[in-house]
Design an enzyme around this catalytic site. Structure first.
Site, PDB file in Angstrom:
ATOM      1  N   LYS A  94       0.708  -1.010  -0.041  1.00 12.73           N
ATOM      2  CA  LYS A  94      -0.236   0.027  -0.059  1.00 12.73           C
ATOM      3  C   LYS A  94       0.987   1.315  -0.277  1.00 12.73           C
ATOM      4  CE  LYS A  94      -0.429  -0.100   5.232  1.00 12.73           C
ATOM      5  NZ  LYS A  94      -0.953  -0.583   6.259  1.00 12.73           N
ATOM      6  N   ARG A 131     -10.023  -0.624  15.214  1.00 15.96           N
ATOM      7  CA  ARG A 131      -9.796   0.744  13.474  1.00 15.96           C
ATOM      8  C   ARG A 131     -11.344  -0.611  13.114  1.00 15.96           C
ATOM      9  NH1 ARG A 131      -4.087   0.816  10.016  1.00 15.96           N
ATOM     10  NH2 ARG A 131      -4.522  -0.944   9.836  1.00 15.96           N
ATOM     11  N   TYR A 145      16.622  30.844   5.446  1.00 12.99           N
ATOM     12  CA  TYR A 145      15.034  31.467   6.306  1.00 12.99           C
ATOM     13  C   TYR A 145      15.401  31.985   7.982  1.00 12.99           C
ATOM     14  CZ  TYR A 145      13.231  30.532   2.549  1.00 12.99           C
ATOM     15  OH  TYR A 145      12.915  31.138   0.397  1.00 12.99           O
ATOM     16  N   MET A 185      12.086  24.940   0.431  1.00 12.85           N
ATOM     17  CA  MET A 185      11.186  23.932  -0.147  1.00 12.85           C
ATOM     18  C   MET A 185      12.585  22.507  -0.756  1.00 12.85           C
ATOM     19  SD  MET A 185       7.641  25.175  -2.366  1.00 12.85           S
ATOM     20  CE  MET A 185       7.045  25.715  -0.967  1.00 12.85           C
TER      21      MET A 185
HETATM   22  C1  PLP Z   1      -0.134  -2.159   6.714  1.00 12.47           C
HETATM   23  C2  PLP Z   1      -1.282  -2.768   6.974  1.00 12.47           C
HETATM   24  C3  PLP Z   1       0.307  -3.942   7.636  1.00 12.47           C
HETATM   25  C4  PLP Z   1       1.327  -4.110   7.678  1.00 12.47           C
HETATM   26  O1  PLP Z   1       2.337  -3.273   8.435  1.00 12.47           O
HETATM   27  P1  PLP Z   1       3.746  -3.373   8.388  1.00 12.47           P
HETATM   28  O2  PLP Z   1       3.977  -3.039   9.506  1.00 12.47           O
HETATM   29  O3  PLP Z   1       4.214  -2.506   7.945  1.00 12.47           O
HETATM   30  O4  PLP Z   1       4.182  -5.213   8.170  1.00 12.47           O
HETATM   31  C5  PLP Z   1      -0.585  -4.825   7.204  1.00 12.47           C
HETATM   32  N1  PLP Z   1      -2.154  -5.491   8.115  1.00 12.47           N
HETATM   33  C6  PLP Z   1      -2.913  -4.169   7.763  1.00 12.47           C
HETATM   34  C7  PLP Z   1      -4.455  -4.532   7.974  1.00 12.47           C
HETATM   35  C8  PLP Z   1      -2.122  -2.822   7.605  1.00 12.47           C
HETATM   36  O5  PLP Z   1      -3.176  -2.352   7.616  1.00 12.47           O
END
Ligand code: PLP
Length: 396
Positions: A56, A157, A286, A334
């Site tokens: 992701k 969550r 700056y 920047m």
């Molecule tokens: C992002 C995520 C992971 C991976 O987590 P890491 O700590 O980077 O290994 C696993 N399961 C879910 C549901 C996630 O959202």
């Protein structure tokens, strides 16, 4: 032009070489290190446990397509993404491995795209399951869509409360357009040295699964572990682990540092664009947060906070040039930042500076930045902007 660099640079298919050569700054991705990390991880897993590479957020900033392809070649068999477009991007690149969308999806447009691109959604509630079923019926979807049941066992969550897991599974089981591919949950404290909360979550997961089995339903696949849990103990592995951070070569916690050998995949580099000498009393950048106490040799580097270098590292960070640590001075701007290179008077304009990565014996890691900034290495990795081209590199 790269004679002082030992590493061979290979351009990936997304960045044309001319653009790269003229670059002031870039991210280097070491696919050999990625392969190594994935192989190390698979060695920890029993033959029944599959590895999902979590890619992701553009593979935590590393480039989703190239990371997915390499992880699949090195032993991963599933991919995890957060959103529908992230999944489509992988399918468009010709990747055929199963892809789980870890985030929530609700709208008919998302559901149609999931079906069309053969992505696999996470089901988080009875309401959402019914929307899926109705939408698939409306579009006359012909085969049952593989879905993944998400239980909330303590992360608070996404997911259905673990105590209602059996009712939820019973409902989804009844819906003709859906077929349950796995049941999973996510751990909140797997990176803590104190296992109490993690063990409680695991206990709740087990209880929920037992109740589902009591209905005569055998879950085809169970998964619970993120990177930290994968490194912690085998009882958390079940049928699959979902590994993100570790495949990128970082340890999720200090107490897990010796569990396996990992190699950081990402390096961040930029070039010196100007060298000058400034007189005592001269302010730098700056707000003149830095004022030279004596004459010093200053280097300007073509990378800044718009590339993802956190401005809060101003006057705190160091970089590597010619294998040596050099202090950054003045506020990070920047697109540029300044260094005090008085200790290395031979530095030339055009030379490469390593902001994150390794030169000789010296190394600056995302973890170092995270510690300085009171955050976590995940956020550091995800912070590099697309203005920085990703180039793949073969270590050695
Ligand atoms: C992002 C995520 C992971 C991976 O987590 P890491 O700590 O980077 O290994 C696993 N399961 C879910 C549901 C996630 O959202």
């Amino acid at each position: 032009m790269l004679s002082h660099e030992k590493n061979r640079i290979i351009f990936d298919c997304h960045s044309d070489s001319y653009a790269w050569m003229s670059q002031r700054a870039w991210v280097e991705i070491d696919l050999e290190a990625l392969s190594h990390n994935v192989r190390q991880l698979t060695k920890l897993l029993s033959p029944r446990t599959q590895l999902m590479a979590v890619v992701k957020a553009d593979a935590y900033g590393h480039g989703a397509i190239v990371v997915a392809q390499t992880a699949l070649k090195s032993g991963a068999s599933w991919l995890g993404v957060a959103t529908v477009p992230e999944g489509i991007q992988l399918r468009e690149a010709g990747i055929e491995a199963p892809i789980l969308i870890l985030g929530a999806t609700h709208t008919p447009e998302q559901i149609q795209a999931i079906a069309q691109w053969q992505l696999q959604p996470t089901l988080i509630s009875p309401k959402q399951a019914l929307v899926f079923s109705n939408t698939l019926e409306e579009i006359n979807y012909d085969s049952p869509l593989p879905v993944h049941i998400k239980l909330d066992t303590g992360m608070s969550r996404l997911g259905t409360n673990w105590q209602e897991a059996d009712e939820f599974v019973k409902l989804v089981q009844r819906l003709p357009y859906l077929t349950i591919k796995s049941i999973y949950s996510h751990l909140a404290t797997a990176d803590s040295p104190d296992p109490t909360v993690m063990k409680q979550q695991q206990q709740r997961f087990e209880t929920a699964i037992a109740q589902i089995r009591a209905l005569g339903i055998e879950p085809p696949c169970l998964h619970l572990a993120n990177s930290a849990a994968t490194l912690t103990e085998e009882s958390l592995h079940y049928d699959m682990v979902r590994a993100g951070l570790v495949i990128y070569g970082l340890y999720p916690a200090v107490h897990l540092n010796s569990s396996i050998d990992l190699k950081p995949v990402m390096q961040v580099k930029a070039r010196v664009t100007q060298v000058k000498i400034i007189a005592p009393g001269t302010g730098v950048s700056y707000s003149h947060q830095f004022v030279a106490q004596q004459e010093l040799r200053l280097a300007v580097v073509g990378i800044g906070y718009a590339d993802g270098i956190p401005r809060n590292l101003s006057n705190k960070m160091q970089v590597l040039i010619r294998g040596q640590r050099v202090p950054q001075i003045g506020n990070i701007t920047m697109d540029q930042l300044m260094l005090d290179i008085s200790a290395l008077p031979e530095i030339q304009e055009g030379e490469v500076v390593t902001l994150l990565g390794k030169e000789g014996e010296e190394q600056i890691s995302a973890e170092d930045w995270a510690n300085q900034l009171n955050t976590i290495s995940w956020e550091i990795l995800c912070g590099f902007k697309h203005r920085l081209p990703r180039v793949t590199r073969v270590s050695g």
